[in-house]
Design an enzyme around this catalytic site. Structure first.
Site, PDB file in Angstrom:
ATOM      1  N   HIS A 118     -19.977  28.124  -4.104  1.00 17.05           N
ATOM      2  CA  HIS A 118     -20.474  27.781  -2.771  1.00 17.05           C
ATOM      3  C   HIS A 118     -19.413  26.987  -2.012  1.00 17.05           C
ATOM      4  CE1 HIS A 118     -22.826  25.930   0.423  1.00 17.05           C
ATOM      5  NE2 HIS A 118     -22.476  24.743  -0.042  1.00 17.05           N
ATOM      6  N   ASP A 134       0.008  38.343  23.459  1.00 17.73           N
ATOM      7  CA  ASP A 134      -0.534  38.491  22.103  1.00 17.73           C
ATOM      8  C   ASP A 134       0.053  37.376  21.254  1.00 17.73           C
ATOM      9  OD1 ASP A 134      -1.459  39.485  19.526  1.00 17.73           O
ATOM     10  OD2 ASP A 134      -1.735  41.410  20.534  1.00 17.73           O
ATOM     11  N   TRP A 165     -15.123  22.714  -6.593  1.00 15.59           N
ATOM     12  CA  TRP A 165     -14.027  23.160  -5.734  1.00 15.59           C
ATOM     13  C   TRP A 165     -12.772  22.322  -5.942  1.00 15.59           C
ATOM     14  CZ3 TRP A 165     -11.547  21.385  -1.008  1.00 15.59           C
ATOM     15  CH2 TRP A 165     -11.872  20.086  -0.656  1.00 15.59           C
ATOM     16  N   SER A 217      -2.214  33.556   3.186  1.00 12.42           N
ATOM     17  CA  SER A 217      -2.769  34.051   4.445  1.00 12.42           C
ATOM     18  C   SER A 217      -2.763  32.941   5.492  1.00 12.42           C
ATOM     19  CB  SER A 217      -4.189  34.559   4.202  1.00 12.42           C
ATOM     20  OG  SER A 217      -4.958  34.464   5.365  1.00 12.42           O
ATOM     21  N   SER A 218      -3.218  31.749   5.101  1.00  3.50           N
ATOM     22  CA  SER A 218      -3.299  30.648   6.066  1.00  3.50           C
ATOM     23  C   SER A 218      -1.920  30.154   6.473  1.00  3.50           C
ATOM     24  CB  SER A 218      -4.096  29.486   5.484  1.00  3.50           C
ATOM     25  OG  SER A 218      -5.415  29.878   5.255  1.00  3.50           O
ATOM     26  N   HIS A 240      -7.388  16.058   1.632  1.00  3.69           N
ATOM     27  CA  HIS A 240      -7.811  15.315   2.804  1.00  3.69           C
ATOM     28  C   HIS A 240      -7.337  15.966   4.103  1.00  3.69           C
ATOM     29  CE1 HIS A 240      -9.781  12.289   5.062  1.00  3.69           C
ATOM     30  NE2 HIS A 240      -8.726  12.344   5.848  1.00  3.69           N
ATOM     31  N   GLU A 258      -7.012  18.957   4.499  1.00  2.69           N
ATOM     32  CA  GLU A 258      -7.881  20.121   4.587  1.00  2.69           C
ATOM     33  C   GLU A 258      -9.180  19.798   5.336  1.00  2.69           C
ATOM     34  OE1 GLU A 258      -7.681  23.267   3.883  1.00  2.69           O
ATOM     35  OE2 GLU A 258      -9.802  23.824   3.996  1.00  2.69           O
ATOM     36  N   TYR A 299      -9.532  17.820   7.728  1.00  2.00           N
ATOM     37  CA  TYR A 299      -9.221  17.808   9.164  1.00  2.00           C
ATOM     38  C   TYR A 299      -8.871  19.187   9.674  1.00  2.00           C
ATOM     39  CZ  TYR A 299      -9.976  12.952   9.006  1.00  2.00           C
ATOM     40  OH  TYR A 299     -10.608  11.756   8.839  1.00  2.00           O
ATOM     41  N   SER A 335     -14.514  19.934  23.160  1.00  2.00           N
ATOM     42  CA  SER A 335     -13.938  19.381  24.392  1.00  2.00           C
ATOM     43  C   SER A 335     -14.111  20.353  25.556  1.00  2.00           C
ATOM     44  CB  SER A 335     -12.446  19.098  24.207  1.00  2.00           C
ATOM     45  OG  SER A 335     -12.262  18.117  23.218  1.00  2.00           O
ATOM     46  N   HIS A 343      -8.351   7.912  -1.214  1.00  2.00           N
ATOM     47  CA  HIS A 343      -9.720   7.380  -1.073  1.00  2.00           C
ATOM     48  C   HIS A 343     -10.731   8.289  -1.789  1.00  2.00           C
ATOM     49  CE1 HIS A 343      -9.982   9.579   3.066  1.00  2.00           C
ATOM     50  NE2 HIS A 343     -10.408  10.377   2.123  1.00  2.00           N
ATOM     51  N   HIS A 344     -10.279   9.447  -2.235  1.00  2.00           N
ATOM     52  CA  HIS A 344     -11.145  10.281  -3.071  1.00  2.00           C
ATOM     53  C   HIS A 344     -11.026   9.905  -4.548  1.00  2.00           C
ATOM     54  CE1 HIS A 344     -12.145  13.119   0.163  1.00  2.00           C
ATOM     55  NE2 HIS A 344     -10.933  12.857   0.597  1.00  2.00           N
ATOM     56  N   THR A 377     -10.426   8.862  15.977  1.00  2.00           N
ATOM     57  CA  THR A 377     -11.690   9.592  15.990  1.00  2.00           C
ATOM     58  C   THR A 377     -12.623   8.988  17.029  1.00  2.00           C
ATOM     59  OG1 THR A 377     -11.360   9.893  13.620  1.00  2.00           O
ATOM     60  CG2 THR A 377     -13.486  10.539  14.508  1.00  2.00           C
ATOM     61  N   LYS A 383     -11.857  10.061  20.512  1.00  2.00           N
ATOM     62  CA  LYS A 383     -12.397  11.375  20.866  1.00  2.00           C
ATOM     63  C   LYS A 383     -13.874  11.268  21.264  1.00  2.00           C
ATOM     64  CE  LYS A 383     -10.696  14.983  19.815  1.00  2.00           C
ATOM     65  NZ  LYS A 383      -9.524  15.376  20.593  1.00  2.00           N
ATOM     66  N   ARG A 411     -24.155  13.704  -8.322  1.00  2.00           N
ATOM     67  CA  ARG A 411     -24.045  15.090  -7.895  1.00  2.00           C
ATOM     68  C   ARG A 411     -23.630  15.959  -9.076  1.00  2.00           C
ATOM     69  NH1 ARG A 411     -18.302  14.983  -4.527  1.00  2.00           N
ATOM     70  NH2 ARG A 411     -18.714  17.192  -4.258  1.00  2.00           N
TER      71      ARG A 411
HETATM   72  C1  HEM Z   1     -14.108   8.707   9.841  1.00  2.00           C
HETATM   73  C2  HEM Z   1     -13.731   9.697   9.124  1.00  2.00           C
HETATM   74  C3  HEM Z   1     -13.930   9.840   7.622  1.00  2.00           C
HETATM   75  C4  HEM Z   1     -13.852   8.929   6.623  1.00  2.00           C
HETATM   76  C5  HEM Z   1     -13.555   7.450   6.758  1.00  2.00           C
HETATM   77  C6  HEM Z   1     -14.102   9.629   5.377  1.00  2.00           C
HETATM   78  C7  HEM Z   1     -14.102   9.048   4.125  1.00  2.00           C
HETATM   79  C8  HEM Z   1     -14.388   9.711   2.941  1.00  2.00           C
HETATM   80  C9  HEM Z   1     -14.321   9.149   1.632  1.00  2.00           C
HETATM   81  C10 HEM Z   1     -13.919   7.705   1.325  1.00  2.00           C
HETATM   82  C11 HEM Z   1     -14.684  10.103   0.728  1.00  2.00           C
HETATM   83  C12 HEM Z   1     -14.719   9.965  -0.792  1.00  2.00           C
HETATM   84  C13 HEM Z   1     -16.068   9.639  -1.268  1.00  2.00           C
HETATM   85  C14 HEM Z   1     -16.191   9.772  -2.754  1.00  2.00           C
HETATM   86  O1  HEM Z   1     -15.855  10.821  -3.319  1.00  2.00           O
HETATM   87  O2  HEM Z   1     -16.649   8.782  -3.379  1.00  2.00           O
HETATM   88  C15 HEM Z   1     -14.971  11.274   1.470  1.00  2.00           C
HETATM   89  C16 HEM Z   1     -15.375  12.470   0.899  1.00  2.00           C
HETATM   90  C17 HEM Z   1     -15.390  13.674   1.584  1.00  2.00           C
HETATM   91  N1  HEM Z   1     -15.187  13.832   2.938  1.00  2.00           N
HETATM   92 FE1  HEM Z   1     -14.852  12.365   4.292  1.00  2.00          FE
HETATM   93  N2  HEM Z   1     -14.329  10.932   5.646  1.00  2.00           N
HETATM   94  C18 HEM Z   1     -14.221  11.106   7.009  1.00  2.00           C
HETATM   95  C19 HEM Z   1     -14.355  12.290   7.685  1.00  2.00           C
HETATM   96  C20 HEM Z   1     -14.492  13.515   7.086  1.00  2.00           C
HETATM   97  C21 HEM Z   1     -14.396  14.780   7.775  1.00  2.00           C
HETATM   98  C22 HEM Z   1     -14.131  14.935   9.251  1.00  2.00           C
HETATM   99  C23 HEM Z   1     -14.599  15.736   6.858  1.00  2.00           C
HETATM  100  C24 HEM Z   1     -14.605  17.236   7.007  1.00  2.00           C
HETATM  101  C25 HEM Z   1     -14.760  17.893   8.091  1.00  2.00           C
HETATM  102  C26 HEM Z   1     -14.823  15.099   5.583  1.00  2.00           C
HETATM  103  C27 HEM Z   1     -15.065  15.775   4.412  1.00  2.00           C
HETATM  104  C28 HEM Z   1     -15.219  15.185   3.199  1.00  2.00           C
HETATM  105  C29 HEM Z   1     -15.453  15.912   1.972  1.00  2.00           C
HETATM  106  C30 HEM Z   1     -15.544  17.428   1.821  1.00  2.00           C
HETATM  107  C31 HEM Z   1     -15.591  14.958   0.957  1.00  2.00           C
HETATM  108  C32 HEM Z   1     -15.975  15.197  -0.496  1.00  2.00           C
HETATM  109  C33 HEM Z   1     -14.944  15.781  -1.338  1.00  2.00           C
HETATM  110  C34 HEM Z   1     -15.456  15.999  -2.735  1.00  2.00           C
HETATM  111  O3  HEM Z   1     -15.475  15.036  -3.525  1.00  2.00           O
HETATM  112  O4  HEM Z   1     -15.853  17.127  -3.053  1.00  2.00           O
HETATM  113  N3  HEM Z   1     -14.750  13.745   5.763  1.00  2.00           N
HETATM  114  N4  HEM Z   1     -14.781  11.024   2.824  1.00  2.00           N
HETATM  115 CU   LIG Z   2     -10.661  12.327   2.551  1.00  2.00          CU
END
Ligand code: HEM
Ligand SMILES: [Cu+2]
Lengths: 186, 547
Positions: B84, B114, B154, B183-184, B268, B270, B272, B283, B317-318, B343, B346, B465
């Site tokens: 998924h 084009d 993932w 591709s990307s 990370h 990714e 964005y 916008s 931070h992950h 952010t 915006k 999870r």
């Molecule tokens: C203000 C902006 C953001 C902050 C401060 C932030 C912060 C964080 C942090 C600290 C984690 C880790 C949490 C953990 O695993 O314990 C996390 C996970 C995640 N964030 Fe964000 N994030 C932000 C915006 C976004 C945006 C814009 C996206 C995607 C469009 C996003 C997608 C994700 C995803 C997919 C994970 C989980 C990854 C995984 O463990 O599978 N985040 N974020």
């Molecule tokens: Cu991140």
């Protein structure tokens, strides 16, 4: 205006450079960890030439075995008090409970991570491969000391104990990677 | 009949229909036309979305009650979780936002006939179905002793992705993701070259519409981040071969943590990559339906650049819980919080654009407003998680799941639907039915909130999870969350009804600029749909033109 072809060549170069950086991160990361003791990689030295000072730290001993290795692996002592700069000698016991001779290597790690750069080994069974016959029991020594310079770092003031941890992994004879047998770094 | 805002129905069918287009097979399979390729990407995104959506629906049905009801074992459930995530990220959001809308509108917006490399564009697209097929094959080939498929999530951390899954299932995923990655990367090179070299006379970078800006920044992120993922995947691949390398194998001097660093150095940026194009789309929509140029245009463009740059130095931070040094945690904490600043720029600029504007709550505007609201919710939980101490408690709980679904399945996906409805008439020449579209919006909006809001509570209460089962105490909010999946499903059904009604049954034609005053970018100067080849004479952008 630059031609599209030129732009594409430059951008492809950037992509390939990042790919190279991705691969280069492996040796970079290893070197970085070994030189700085970062991430809990303890340092290695030929001999203990430091002075002994009065601060005492408790060293705790921990042991682990990889899932697919039929070994029993225990520290002979749970903990040991040493003064900074004083050499300590500790033993681990390892026993092969399987029915085949197996070669193992031990990987090591020190917690808390910030203490790792000061935890220095002068001799260790983890520098070599260990071969154990079925049913055989071995005593494995490690000689270490804690660098008295630790006392000068304010961030490490509260350290009263450090944990030395080993994990045994199965390996094939003669394949031990060079970075694990690394020689002196200080 | 309700008149559409700014409707001006053309007297005769647009010039699209008599343009010397190639025959069906050559047109869609050898396609080098950016609009046709964009359409292919959108169709591909919809198909992937259906597959990924089916997998998540099954997960929600399983989690509706404690105990194991549908899945044979934990492994099979985890395979669904992993696939998924991979399919939604790499095969739904990215193709729709970047390949779909990017291909359709970036060349038009910058006034180019084009893309820079049309044939490379074709290659970029056709690598994707190939990659998706690899992923689908991985479902049915052995993963590990517990069954078929890959269940390592993932993020693909070793040793679960090396010794933990000795079967070929994960090899297919590696091959598929490498194909997707290339591709990307090709797509990114194409977009950057088009935007840098092929803008119409007078279209300076500082006049370029924000969607083109967002794709430009995204393309740079792709170009810098994806090769690192490719390297990491390649190392996994050689680590998996018996007697191969030991990059991530501690028994052979490697370090599994290094994979996490490499993965998140890609991962990370990714996130964005998935949200910046949605920023661009929103916008345009906010500006169009407030009848005002976007507030603080340059600030908006450079906020995206700033997000892109800082996004490369926050990855750990992950990884707060791997046992990092406290100083390093402090650094990653502070750097992560810094991202909240651009952010915020915006968010406030969107609000300021609407302030005092004459706002029309059309369907795309509803999606865009919902985007802003839900993205802020997800951003706030992100700022919570960025605090290393708090994260030690919340890491790998449902709180994180709630966070990233608020920014993704509500942020990025709402951005996709907003763009889809905004440009629907432009791309297909016909208008959607407002009532079907409204039913789609409201059911989807309510549905995803019912799914994901309770997951904050579950996470705060400590539900981890990636488990197929849970204790009784978590039953209530899980049941609620699963009801939300039904509501969302109903929303998706209305999306398809809307498509059938608009594209097959009704086919109500729209004019060039059916949103009227407020829609100022170049695509609105062309017919709907635009001619097969646009801008045979390049448009000139006047000095005083608005963005
Ligand atoms: C203000 C902006 C953001 C902050 C401060 C932030 C912060 C964080 C942090 C600290 C984690 C880790 C949490 C953990 O695993 O314990 C996390 C996970 C995640 N964030 Fe964000 N994030 C932000 C915006 C976004 C945006 C814009 C996206 C995607 C469009 C996003 C997608 C994700 C995803 C997919 C994970 C989980 C990854 C995984 O463990 O599978 N985040 N974020
Ligand atoms: Cu991140």
């Amino acid at each position: 205006m630059p031609s599209n072809k030129k732009t594409m060549i430059i951008l492809s170069g950037v992509g390939i450079a990042m790919l190279g950086l991705g691969f280069a991160s492996d040796p970079l990361y290893d070197t970085f960890c070994r030189v700085t003791g970062y991430g809990g990689t303890p340092k290695i030295a030929d001999a203990n030439l430091t002075e002994i000072i009065d601060r005492v730290v408790t060293v705790e001993f921990d042991s682990n075995v990889a899932q697919d290795l039929p070994w029993k692996f225990r520290p002979d002592q749970r903990r040991m008090d040493v003064k900074l700069g004083q050499s300590g000698l500790a033993y681990y016991t390892v026993e092969n409970t399987g029915d085949e001779a197996v070669v193992g290597v031990a990987n090591f790690n020190v917690m808390p991570i910030k203490a790792a750069p000061f935890f220095i080994k002068t001799d260790c069974f983890c520098f070599e491969e260990t071969v154990i016959q079925p049913g055989e029991k071995l005593n494995l020594p490690v000689i270490f000391f804690i660098d008295p310079q630790m006392d000068e770092d304010a961030r490490l003031e509260e350290i009263k104990s450090v944990t030395l941890s080993y994990t045994f992994f199965p390996t094939e004879a003669g394949t031990m990677p060079p970075q694990m047998t690394a020689t002196a770094t200080n | 009949m309700v008149a559409l805002p700014g409707e001006n129905t053309p007297a005769e069918p647009s010039s699209y229909d008599d343009d010397g287009k190639p025959g069906f097979f050559a047109r869609w399979f050898y396609s080098t036309n950016h609009k046709d390729i964009g359409t292919l990407y959108l169709i591909f995104g919809i198909i992937s979305g259906l597959i990924g959506g089916f997998l998540s629906f099954m997960m929600r049905m399983e989690l509706a009650d404690p105990g194991i009801q549908f899945f044979t074992n934990e492994h099979q459930y985890l395979v669904y979780v992993s696939m998924h995530g991979l399919i939604m990220i790499f095969f739904m959001v990215m193709p729709a936002l970047i390949g779909g809308f990017g291909n359709w509108f970036v060349p038009i917006m910058v006034g180019a006939p084009d893309m820079a490399f049309p044939r490379m564009n074709n290659l970029s697209f056709w690598l994707l179905p190939t990659a998706l097929i690899c992923l689908l094959i991985s479902f049915v080939v052995p993963g590990n002793a517990n069954g078929n498929g890959f269940g390592g999530s993932w993020v693909m951390y070793p040793p679960l992705s090396t010794t933990g899954h000795p079967g070929p299932a994960f090899d297919f995923i590696i091959i598929g993701l490498l194909a997707e990655g290339f591709s990307s990367i090709f797509g990114a090179i194409n977009f950057i070259t088009t935007i840098l070299n092929m803008r119409a006379p007078g279209m300076t970078l500082h006049k370029m519409p924000l969607f083109a800006w967002s794709v430009l920044v995204t393309a740079f992120l792709l170009l810098l981040a994806l090769p690192v993922l490719a390297a990491a995947l390649f190392m996994l691949f050689t680590d998996r071969i018996a007697g191969g390398t030991g990059f991530f194998d501690p028994a052979r001097g490697g370090d599994p943590q290094m994979f996490q660093h490499l993965f998140w150095f890609f991962g990370h940026p990714e996130v964005y990559i998935m949200i910046l194009p949605a920023f661009g789309i929103v916008s345009h929509i906010v500006s169009t339906f407030s009848k005002k140029p976007i507030f603080g245009y340059l600030g908006m463009a450079y906020a995206m650049v700033a997000i892109g740059v800082v996004g490369f130095v926050v990855w750990a931070h992950h990884m707060y819980t791997v046992g990092m040094d406290v100083d390093l945690k402090a650094y990653f904490l502070a750097a992560t919080l810094v991202i909240a600043v651009p952010t915020g720029v915006k968010i406030f600029s969107w609000l300021a654009t609407m302030w005092g504007g004459s706002i029309r709550f059309t369907i795309p505007m509803q999606w865009a407003l919902a985007f802003i609201f839900l993205f802020v919710v997800g951003g706030v939980t992100g700022v919570m998680l960025a605090n290393a101490g708090v994260d030690a408690y919340l890491h790998d709980t449902y709180y994180v799941v709630a966070h990233f679904h608020y920014v993704l399945s509500m942020g990025a996906v709402f951005g996709i639907f907003a763009g889809f409805y905004y440009w629907f008439g432009k791309m297909f020449g016909v208008m959607y039915n407002k009532w079907l579209a409204a039913a789609h919006f409201w059911l989807f909006f309510i549905g995803v909130n019912v799914i994901f809001f309770p997951q904050h509570f579950l996470g705060l209460n400590g539900m981890p999870r990636r488990y197929v089962d849970y204790p009784e105490e978590f039953a209530i909010w899980n049941a609620v969350s699963s009801y939300g999946a039904w509501i969302t499903l109903a929303g998706v059904a209305f999306f398809f009804l809307m498509l059938i009604e608009a594209l097959i049954l009704n086919r109500k034609r729209v004019g060039d600029n059916y949103w009227g005053e407020g829609a100022t970018t170049l695509e609105w100067t062309l017919s709907s749909p635009p001619p097969y080849h646009q801008f045979n004479t390049l448009p000139r952008i006047e000095d005083n033109a608005e963005h």
